[in-house]
Design a protein around this motif. Sequence first.
Motif, PDB file in Angstrom:
ATOM      1  N   VAL G  77       0.851  -1.192   0.000  1.00  0.00           N
ATOM      2  CA  VAL G  77       0.000   0.000   0.000  1.00  0.00           C
ATOM      3  C   VAL G  77       0.890   1.246   0.000  1.00  0.00           C
ATOM      4  O   VAL G  77       1.754   1.393   0.863  1.00  0.00           O
ATOM      5  CB  VAL G  77      -0.935  -0.007   1.231  1.00  0.00           C
ATOM      6  CG1 VAL G  77      -1.717   1.290   1.314  1.00  0.00           C
ATOM      7  CG2 VAL G  77      -1.871  -1.214   1.179  1.00  0.00           C
ATOM      8  N   GLY G  78       0.731   2.078  -0.985  1.00  0.00           N
ATOM      9  CA  GLY G  78       1.489   3.319  -1.061  1.00  0.00           C
ATOM     10  C   GLY G  78       2.828   3.177  -1.752  1.00  0.00           C
ATOM     11  O   GLY G  78       3.542   4.165  -1.939  1.00  0.00           O
ATOM     12  N   ASP G  79       3.176   1.966  -2.129  1.00  0.00           N
ATOM     13  CA  ASP G  79       4.467   1.732  -2.794  1.00  0.00           C
ATOM     14  C   ASP G  79       4.325   0.546  -3.739  1.00  0.00           C
ATOM     15  O   ASP G  79       4.912  -0.513  -3.539  1.00  0.00           O
ATOM     16  CB  ASP G  79       5.544   1.464  -1.725  1.00  0.00           C
ATOM     17  CG  ASP G  79       6.938   1.363  -2.358  1.00  0.00           C
ATOM     18  OD1 ASP G  79       7.067   1.558  -3.596  1.00  0.00           O
ATOM     19  OD2 ASP G  79       7.882   1.068  -1.619  1.00  0.00           O
ATOM     20  N   PRO G  80       3.523   0.732  -4.818  1.00  0.00           N
ATOM     21  CA  PRO G  80       3.167  -0.416  -5.673  1.00  0.00           C
ATOM     22  C   PRO G  80       4.352  -1.071  -6.373  1.00  0.00           C
ATOM     23  O   PRO G  80       4.239  -2.200  -6.836  1.00  0.00           O
ATOM     24  CB  PRO G  80       2.177   0.182  -6.669  1.00  0.00           C
ATOM     25  CG  PRO G  80       2.365   1.648  -6.609  1.00  0.00           C
ATOM     26  CD  PRO G  80       2.865   1.981  -5.247  1.00  0.00           C
ATOM     27  N   GLN G  81       5.493  -0.392  -6.454  1.00  0.00           N
ATOM     28  CA  GLN G  81       6.652  -0.990  -7.129  1.00  0.00           C
ATOM     29  C   GLN G  81       7.488  -1.872  -6.210  1.00  0.00           C
ATOM     30  O   GLN G  81       8.331  -2.638  -6.691  1.00  0.00           O
ATOM     31  CB  GLN G  81       7.546   0.122  -7.708  1.00  0.00           C
ATOM     32  CG  GLN G  81       6.814   1.035  -8.679  1.00  0.00           C
ATOM     33  CD  GLN G  81       6.124   0.272  -9.795  1.00  0.00           C
ATOM     34  OE1 GLN G  81       6.687  -0.677 -10.321  1.00  0.00           O
ATOM     35  NE2 GLN G  81       4.900   0.660 -10.124  1.00  0.00           N
ATOM     36  N   ALA G  82       7.263  -1.751  -4.922  1.00  0.00           N
ATOM     37  CA  ALA G  82       8.088  -2.503  -3.977  1.00  0.00           C
ATOM     38  C   ALA G  82       7.878  -4.007  -4.122  1.00  0.00           C
ATOM     39  O   ALA G  82       6.782  -4.448  -4.445  1.00  0.00           O
ATOM     40  CB  ALA G  82       7.765  -2.079  -2.544  1.00  0.00           C
ATOM     41  N   VAL G  83       8.944  -4.770  -3.889  1.00  0.00           N
ATOM     42  CA  VAL G  83       8.861  -6.230  -3.864  1.00  0.00           C
ATOM     43  C   VAL G  83       9.403  -6.689  -2.501  1.00  0.00           C
ATOM     44  O   VAL G  83      10.611  -6.854  -2.330  1.00  0.00           O
ATOM     45  CB  VAL G  83       9.662  -6.876  -5.005  1.00  0.00           C
ATOM     46  CG1 VAL G  83       9.514  -8.399  -4.944  1.00  0.00           C
ATOM     47  CG2 VAL G  83       9.194  -6.350  -6.352  1.00  0.00           C
ATOM     48  N   PRO G  84       8.504  -6.887  -1.528  1.00  0.00           N
ATOM     49  CA  PRO G  84       8.985  -7.304  -0.207  1.00  0.00           C
ATOM     50  C   PRO G  84       9.712  -8.638  -0.278  1.00  0.00           C
ATOM     51  O   PRO G  84       9.461  -9.455  -1.176  1.00  0.00           O
ATOM     52  CB  PRO G  84       7.693  -7.416   0.620  1.00  0.00           C
ATOM     53  CG  PRO G  84       6.670  -6.609  -0.114  1.00  0.00           C
ATOM     54  CD  PRO G  84       7.053  -6.711  -1.564  1.00  0.00           C
ATOM     55  N   GLU G  85      10.586  -8.841   0.695  1.00  0.00           N
ATOM     56  CA  GLU G  85      11.375 -10.078   0.767  1.00  0.00           C
ATOM     57  C   GLU G  85      10.514 -11.324   0.646  1.00  0.00           C
ATOM     58  O   GLU G  85      10.834 -12.245  -0.106  1.00  0.00           O
ATOM     59  CB  GLU G  85      12.127 -10.084   2.102  1.00  0.00           C
ATOM     60  CG  GLU G  85      12.979 -11.309   2.335  1.00  0.00           C
ATOM     61  CD  GLU G  85      13.332 -11.454   3.818  1.00  0.00           C
ATOM     62  OE1 GLU G  85      14.469 -11.171   4.175  1.00  0.00           O
ATOM     63  OE2 GLU G  85      12.426 -11.845   4.602  1.00  0.00           O
ATOM     64  N   VAL G  86       9.389 -11.342   1.391  1.00  0.00           N
ATOM     65  CA  VAL G  86       8.560 -12.562   1.370  1.00  0.00           C
ATOM     66  C   VAL G  86       7.988 -12.813  -0.033  1.00  0.00           C
ATOM     67  O   VAL G  86       7.831 -13.968  -0.451  1.00  0.00           O
ATOM     68  CB  VAL G  86       7.439 -12.462   2.434  1.00  0.00           C
ATOM     69  CG1 VAL G  86       6.468 -11.343   2.111  1.00  0.00           C
ATOM     70  CG2 VAL G  86       6.698 -13.790   2.573  1.00  0.00           C
ATOM     71  N   CYS G  87       7.737 -11.744  -0.770  1.00  0.00           N
ATOM     72  CA  CYS G  87       7.206 -11.909  -2.128  1.00  0.00           C
ATOM     73  C   CYS G  87       8.288 -12.409  -3.086  1.00  0.00           C
ATOM     74  O   CYS G  87       8.010 -13.190  -4.007  1.00  0.00           O
ATOM     75  CB  CYS G  87       6.606 -10.594  -2.619  1.00  0.00           C
ATOM     76  SG  CYS G  87       5.156 -10.106  -1.666  1.00  0.00           S
TER      77      CYS G  87
END
Lengths: 149, 149, 149, 149, 149, 149, 149, 149, 149, 149
Positions: G77-87
């Motif tokens: 949410v608020g950072d659609p380009q981010a790819v979190p570690e778990v993803c």
Amino acid sequence: MLRGIHPLLGPDLLHALKTMGHGDDIVISDANFPSGSMGPPVIRADGVSATGMAEAILTHMPLDTFVPETAWRMEVVGDPQAVPEVCAEFQQIVSKRAGDFRIVPVERFAFYAMARKAAYIVATSEFRLYGNLILKKGVVHPHEVEFGR
Amino acid sequence: MLRGIHPLLGPDLLHALKTMGHGDDIVISDANFPSGSMGPPVIRADGVSATGMAEAILTHMPLDTFVPETAWRMEVVGDPQAVPEVCAEFQQIVSKRAGDFRIVPVERFAFYAMARKAAYIVATSEFRLYGNLILKKGVVHPHEVEFGR
Amino acid sequence: MLRGIHPLLGPDLLHALKTMGHGDDIVISDANFPSGSMGPPVIRADGVSATGMAEAILTHMPLDTFVPETAWRMEVVGDPQAVPEVCAEFQQIVSKRAGDFRIVPVERFAFYAMARKAAYIVATSEFRLYGNLILKKGVVHPHEVEFGR
Amino acid sequence: MLRGIHPLLGPDLLHALKTMGHGDDIVISDANFPSGSMGPPVIRADGVSATGMAEAILTHMPLDTFVPETAWRMEVVGDPQAVPEVCAEFQQIVSKRAGDFRIVPVERFAFYAMARKAAYIVATSEFRLYGNLILKKGVVHPHEVEFGR
Amino acid sequence: MLRGIHPLLGPDLLHALKTMGHGDDIVISDANFPSGSMGPPVIRADGVSATGMAEAILTHMPLDTFVPETAWRMEVVGDPQAVPEVCAEFQQIVSKRAGDFRIVPVERFAFYAMARKAAYIVATSEFRLYGNLILKKGVVHPHEVEFGR
Amino acid sequence: MLRGIHPLLGPDLLHALKTMGHGDDIVISDANFPSGSMGPPVIRADGVSATGMAEAILTHMPLDTFVPETAWRMEVVGDPQAVPEVCAEFQQIVSKRAGDFRIVPVERFAFYAMARKAAYIVATSEFRLYGNLILKKGVVHPHEVEFGR
Amino acid sequence: MLRGIHPLLGPDLLHALKTMGHGDDIVISDANFPSGSMGPPVIRADGVSATGMAEAILTHMPLDTFVPETAWRMEVVGDPQAVPEVCAEFQQIVSKRAGDFRIVPVERFAFYAMARKAAYIVATSEFRLYGNLILKKGVVHPHEVEFGR
Amino acid sequence: MLRGIHPLLGPDLLHALKTMGHGDDIVISDANFPSGSMGPPVIRADGVSATGMAEAILTHMPLDTFVPETAWRMEVVGDPQAVPEVCAEFQQIVSKRAGDFRIVPVERFAFYAMARKAAYIVATSEFRLYGNLILKKGVVHPHEVEFGR
Amino acid sequence: MLRGIHPLLGPDLLHALKTMGHGDDIVISDANFPSGSMGPPVIRADGVSATGMAEAILTHMPLDTFVPETAWRMEVVGDPQAVPEVCAEFQQIVSKRAGDFRIVPVERFAFYAMARKAAYIVATSEFRLYGNLILKKGVVHPHEVEFGR
Amino acid sequence: MLRGIHPLLGPDLLHALKTMGHGDDIVISDANFPSGSMGPPVIRADGVSATGMAEAILTHMPLDTFVPETAWRMEVVGDPQAVPEVCAEFQQIVSKRAGDFRIVPVERFAFYAMARKAAYIVATSEFRLYGNLILKKGVVHPHEVEFGR
């Protein structure tokens, strides 16, 4: 009785709180609220005050920080500016346990409409009129997890 | 997820622990234990180790001080003196979380007989053989209640 | 909430009390009592004290006059002569609400045996140890019926 | 039988009344009313008259003062001005037990539509035609609570 | 309501009577009888007298002629020769509806033992003490079947 | 078996008929009717003819006099004027048992639409095609009640 | 425990996976996901990580090759380009176990809408935020069946 | 096992077929079909082929002659003219057991829409893709009833 | 209705017969038999005669050849040598449908004891007294299976 | 269908096998076995042979090595030395899938007594007489776990 868990939370309520997630609402209703006809599953808490229940739930459940409003109370019918004693106590409990959140007053039938979409309703014996509160569950962040896995 | 409650405890297990009282037994069983045919209600914890589960339960549940024995493990069949690694870890967790209690080894079929009288069985995925533990719930004293009423 | 009915009595407890008859027993148990493993159906009253519950039940339920004993409490383990504060309060409530009845102390495991034969168990959050009481329902005589048919 | 509670109220009806709140409707239906196909849960009261049931319910349940209409009966089909004997008795009971409320006559199919939204239907054996009544639950105020907490 | 069927018999009781056969017992219990803890399924008849219920059941159910005793009432505790008014009325109803059968008095706890083996218990609101009756169903002979097949 | 009650009516059907009220419909369906997919609860009557069932039901259930049509049968597909033997028998039974009512023929899919709104469906083994009948329950008037209260 | 079947899959989850077919979706949710209020049946996996669960499920379940998208994760949410570690770990597991499929990011409320239509939700204890994954089941081809019939 | 009844039909499937009527559809699905998410009740037939099941069902169930289409199969995605081997076998079984009916191919998602309205789904282990069949039940005529009443 | 299956067998009875195996008993009871209090599950067949039901069941169920007795009827109370008409018809049906088996008369209460151990009871409306029959299921041999697998 | 899991195992059977533990017995019964009256939960496998089912179960379930006997078949009544074809096939499957275990023949009623204590019964359509097998589940050792945690 269990160590470290608020004693007002019975087996059904603990079960319910554990299944709730980010964005789910829980209604704490007073003794006159029509809990049974709202739709969501009802957990009875006869003999418990709404303020005591609010404190118990907020001991373990964070409020939602993703949205502008996260707690609501019912407006006094015919006197929307009034702040009944029980509602003032709700605000103190929210401020103490959950943080800097303002409880938003909502017109009676709009409050009912919100209650119909809640995940659960906890029906207390709160005698004081307008002793109803809706809380939206927030996120528990990884660093808040107290026990290792 | 809830604040202050061990994350390994799911809704059904929280419900079960809250309904248990002084003197009730709970079985933490390994992946080979015949949990389903014992009789008591079974709460599945697939993917969880028995040692992790023991730590989670003892975070919130005291052991019984009214009786000489309050925790039991299964003896190795054919080698009653052996102390498998998982059982040594059980003893460390009990000592750390619950206090100065000794886990008593019990012959396999006597252990089954005790399990049949337990209040609940938590069926873990503990891979290591003999990863079974019975715990007897103790009393929470009034001064241990952390939250006001 | 209903007029003329004690507010501590929730829907399930009202239902239970109405189905009980002459000679049926009801257990009011404290927060450490193993209510769930006794056998009779359990009605949860988390957040309610055992003394408050005793007062609520005796407001509407008479005690049995056909038998020499009609109310029982659990003896203190290791000190059978002790009368804990909560038990003294039980006696005051019985005397005030039900009449000239003496609560009989019973050894712990004999008390469990009686509880296993009760019609219902009401599981309160009474923090004080030994806050357990068994009451035997008496007869409502025709002249006591307040409302015409 | 319980002291101080109207004897016509069985376990299921006591349970139902206790779960009802402000604004919930209850239907008292006669022996010809199609209770089972309306939708709300039905509590059977075979052998009980509708007027006796109205008296029993109003002994413990207040009517709603927040709205202009709080009690309704079915109009006679083809004779909307008629006031059947059973309906006159309904009005006497409401006036005696609940206060200065007028029972509003409603056309047959409009009455059915209201019944479909009620919280509960109590199906009596009232023989007299048009022996149907809808009552809306009101608020019990704190000063009306007769028993301390 | 149905034509030709006694109106006191609700849906559950009609269902029960239809499933009963030769030699099955049914208990009609008063408002103080411990119906719920006896074991057999209980059909509530709150607001109905035991004598009215006896008349309704015997309208459709014959008594057993294969055995020397086919109807029983509870003896007055401490006065076994007494015949309470309600029991005299039971005898009148049996004589009128079922034929020349004598209701046999049975000691209180022996009566309970018989009730535990009954097929059903109908729990009435009979106010008068000792308003309990057990009836054994007899055979309907082919020539008694009123409607062709 | 019960005296005075038609023997074709089993426990479930007696229960159903007793819960039906003024204006409720019941479907008597033949062996080819898709009873199970209609929606209303289905009561099986395998081995019973539709005409026998119609006679049994009309022995105890009056038809509705408030509406112009109160009984319906299914039109023969492709031959709407035909009156199959089983339908002629239906008319004879209605005339004999219920009074001067005409069974109205309805096109197949319109008949299905009516059946979907019925209170109950009784699924017989009627072999003859078009052996389906819908009956609307009427009012039992006070003077028709045969047994006192 | 069973040979050749991934140990993280408990009885309820095995049952669920076996009933799923081509095109059915399964949600693997993290510890903050509002699983209980989505609608589909929820299988709890407290104490299991979302990545471990993804690996377990993909050991036995193929992904859908009939459609352009077959796996989805929730956008930050608020950072659609981010790819979190778990993803990122989700993508590695999908690539390793299922083949050349790209996990598609979906806005939070659109992800909820997809979850509401899933066949099942597996509720893990994944601590890391955005640890949610939807997988669409593909076809098992005849040549992939390892055991003869 | 029963004489004269096809052995592939288990208790649940016999029950289902007996409750079906004229115009009801039954789906025979292959091992990849999403049976569980369609809606109709699912009867599992693991280890049985779709062709064997079609033969078993058509042994006892006639097809509908009132409508132009009475049997359907799923078109191959991307190759609507293809007739897979399993579908050719379906046609042979229908022709042999039911008569001169043509199985109509239907586009995949239209087939799903039909399946959602079926009375039952039988989930086989048919390995071959496109092994799905919908059959509409016809009428059993009186002269076809083999056993007297 | 299904082809090749006796039409008196409804869905529940077909289900029951299919689950029965070698040595299981089924009771066919008359309209006065106390079916409901025997213990085994009861399948109602109101409106069906016991002789018709015997013929229907024996159409599909073989009798047991492993034991000396495989069918039993109830002796007439007080006249053990009597052979009521309905029992003579039972013998004709058994001889015609099942083969050279003799129905053994059993004293009334011994018959009840056998009925309590049966797999199922089918409760018919047989009007004639002593219309009760117990049948023991035999083995279906492989060569008797009429349909290929 | 799932990869790596034997396709004969349906959802209920997978669920059952996963809940079984060391020492639990499972019965694979033929089409004449009285599965329903034995007591343990029954999983139907109509259309599947007992030998196919044995192979499917032993693909994933080890046999018990802690006891001298771990597999049993039913002796031929009257010919205890006989080894029917289906039993010889059972032995081949056990030897191939499970290892060097001998299937022990057991007298018919002793076999029933063992079956009554089993965890589950799988009721197949095995046509051949004596196609019954009991298997005792063994231990899965940690080194046999194929997938990491």
